[in-house]
Design a protein around this motif. Structure first.
Motif, PDB file in Angstrom:
ATOM      1  N   LYS A  45      49.306  35.241  -9.493  1.00 28.06           N
ATOM      2  CA  LYS A  45      48.178  36.260  -9.514  1.00 28.06           C
ATOM      3  C   LYS A  45      46.874  35.928  -8.847  1.00 28.06           C
ATOM      4  O   LYS A  45      46.428  36.223  -7.754  1.00 28.06           O
ATOM      5  N   ALA A  46      46.518  34.811  -9.486  1.00 24.02           N
ATOM      6  CA  ALA A  46      45.118  34.306  -8.935  1.00 24.02           C
ATOM      7  C   ALA A  46      45.242  33.549  -7.420  1.00 24.02           C
ATOM      8  O   ALA A  46      44.212  33.833  -6.805  1.00 24.02           O
ATOM      9  N   GLU A  47      46.451  32.972  -7.336  1.00 21.63           N
ATOM     10  CA  GLU A  47      46.510  32.562  -5.790  1.00 21.63           C
ATOM     11  C   GLU A  47      46.774  33.507  -4.860  1.00 21.63           C
ATOM     12  O   GLU A  47      46.086  33.655  -3.589  1.00 21.63           O
ATOM     13  N   LYS A  48      47.205  34.774  -5.267  1.00 25.56           N
ATOM     14  CA  LYS A  48      47.593  35.920  -4.454  1.00 25.56           C
ATOM     15  C   LYS A  48      46.113  36.684  -4.234  1.00 25.56           C
ATOM     16  O   LYS A  48      45.802  37.137  -3.008  1.00 25.56           O
ATOM     17  N   ASP A  49      45.482  36.499  -5.283  1.00 24.17           N
ATOM     18  CA  ASP A  49      43.924  37.143  -5.226  1.00 24.17           C
ATOM     19  C   ASP A  49      43.021  36.337  -4.123  1.00 24.17           C
ATOM     20  O   ASP A  49      42.166  37.042  -3.461  1.00 24.17           O
ATOM     21  N   ALA A  50      43.342  34.975  -4.230  1.00 24.46           N
ATOM     22  CA  ALA A  50      42.404  34.162  -3.428  1.00 24.46           C
ATOM     23  C   ALA A  50      43.041  34.459  -1.888  1.00 24.46           C
ATOM     24  O   ALA A  50      42.110  34.431  -1.028  1.00 24.46           O
ATOM     25  N   VAL A  51      44.293  34.676  -1.518  1.00 19.40           N
ATOM     26  CA  VAL A  51      44.663  34.800  -0.223  1.00 19.40           C
ATOM     27  C   VAL A  51      44.230  36.327   0.211  1.00 19.40           C
ATOM     28  O   VAL A  51      43.755  36.305   1.450  1.00 19.40           O
ATOM     29  N   ALA A  52      44.351  37.185  -0.658  1.00 18.59           N
ATOM     30  CA  ALA A  52      43.859  38.558  -0.507  1.00 18.59           C
ATOM     31  C   ALA A  52      42.260  38.430   0.209  1.00 18.59           C
ATOM     32  O   ALA A  52      41.727  39.121   1.099  1.00 18.59           O
ATOM     33  N   LEU A  53      41.665  37.878  -0.790  1.00 18.77           N
ATOM     34  CA  LEU A  53      39.965  37.657  -0.380  1.00 18.77           C
ATOM     35  C   LEU A  53      39.887  36.733   0.831  1.00 18.77           C
ATOM     36  O   LEU A  53      39.112  37.278   1.802  1.00 18.77           O
ATOM     37  N   ASN A  54      40.687  35.900   1.176  1.00 17.85           N
ATOM     38  CA  ASN A  54      40.700  35.017   2.444  1.00 17.85           C
ATOM     39  C   ASN A  54      40.814  36.180   3.568  1.00 17.85           C
ATOM     40  O   ASN A  54      40.020  36.242   4.660  1.00 17.85           O
ATOM     41  N   GLU A  55      41.901  36.797   3.278  1.00 17.83           N
ATOM     42  CA  GLU A  55      42.336  38.072   4.424  1.00 17.83           C
ATOM     43  C   GLU A  55      41.270  38.930   4.436  1.00 17.83           C
ATOM     44  O   GLU A  55      40.885  39.544   5.830  1.00 17.83           O
ATOM     45  N   TYR A  56      40.657  39.643   3.456  1.00 15.36           N
ATOM     46  CA  TYR A  56      39.621  40.327   3.643  1.00 15.36           C
ATOM     47  C   TYR A  56      38.382  39.857   4.414  1.00 15.36           C
ATOM     48  O   TYR A  56      37.751  40.545   5.167  1.00 15.36           O
ATOM     49  N   GLY A  57      38.023  38.691   3.973  1.00 11.58           N
ATOM     50  CA  GLY A  57      36.878  37.848   5.081  1.00 11.58           C
ATOM     51  C   GLY A  57      37.216  37.996   6.327  1.00 11.58           C
ATOM     52  O   GLY A  57      36.211  38.249   7.296  1.00 11.58           O
ATOM     53  N   ARG A  58      38.522  37.707   6.767  1.00  8.64           N
ATOM     54  CA  ARG A  58      38.878  37.749   8.154  1.00  8.64           C
ATOM     55  C   ARG A  58      38.717  39.046   8.733  1.00  8.64           C
ATOM     56  O   ARG A  58      38.214  39.250   9.789  1.00  8.64           O
ATOM     57  N   VAL A  59      39.065  40.160   8.034  1.00  9.48           N
ATOM     58  CA  VAL A  59      38.786  41.678   8.266  1.00  9.48           C
ATOM     59  C   VAL A  59      37.309  41.778   8.588  1.00  9.48           C
ATOM     60  O   VAL A  59      36.986  42.386   9.652  1.00  9.48           O
ATOM     61  N   LEU A  60      36.407  41.412   7.595  1.00  9.40           N
ATOM     62  CA  LEU A  60      35.140  41.879   7.840  1.00  9.40           C
ATOM     63  C   LEU A  60      34.733  40.831   8.998  1.00  9.40           C
ATOM     64  O   LEU A  60      33.678  41.643   9.593  1.00  9.40           O
TER      65      LEU A  60
END
Length: 130
Positions: A45-60
């Motif tokens: 779950k923690a790793e998935k959250d980190a991946v989601a944050l990474n991709e969210y940063g890319r969207v921004l």
């Protein structure tokens, strides 16, 4: 840190096929500027959250001109990016890759410069206000 729920969506069928064929790709900022995660990944779950944050940063970075990366890459980062699928990517994509990895504390981003840290801190501050 969780990303806004409206930015996370389930992968479409074609994306599922891509993820199944590319199990090392754990997520992506999709063309519709939504974040999708690879359901075939065995990340915690923690790793998935980190991946989601990474991709969210890319969207921004993709959707907000104020967050277009404008720093220089280190030799270490250039070497890393030249050894993987970002070898022939446009410079903005290479910069966004490093910034997003720094944002999500991915050690593959290498040692950041002061300018990179300033950029990522401004991105993080924006995210924290949401």
């Amino acid at each position: 840190m969780p990303i806004p729920k409206d930015l996370l969506r389930q992968p479409f069928e074609s994306e599922l096929e891509y993820f199944k064929s590319n199990p090392t790709v754990t997520g992506m900022a999709a063309e519709d500027n939504k974040v999708i995660l690879n359901p075939y990944s065995n990340l915690s779950k923690a790793e998935k959250d980190a991946v989601a944050l990474n991709e969210y940063g890319r969207v921004l970075m993709r959707t907000n001109p104020q967050f277009a990366p404008n720093f220089k890459l280190t030799d270490e980062q250039q070497k890393f990016l030249s050894s993987n699928s970002y070898k022939d990517a446009p410079e903005q994509d290479r910069l966004a890759t490093i910034a997003a990895r720094l944002l999500s504390n991915d050690p593959s981003a290498g040692t950041p410069t002061i300018d990179q840290l300033k950029f990522v801190n401004s991105l993080q501050e924006y995210i924290n206000k949401k």
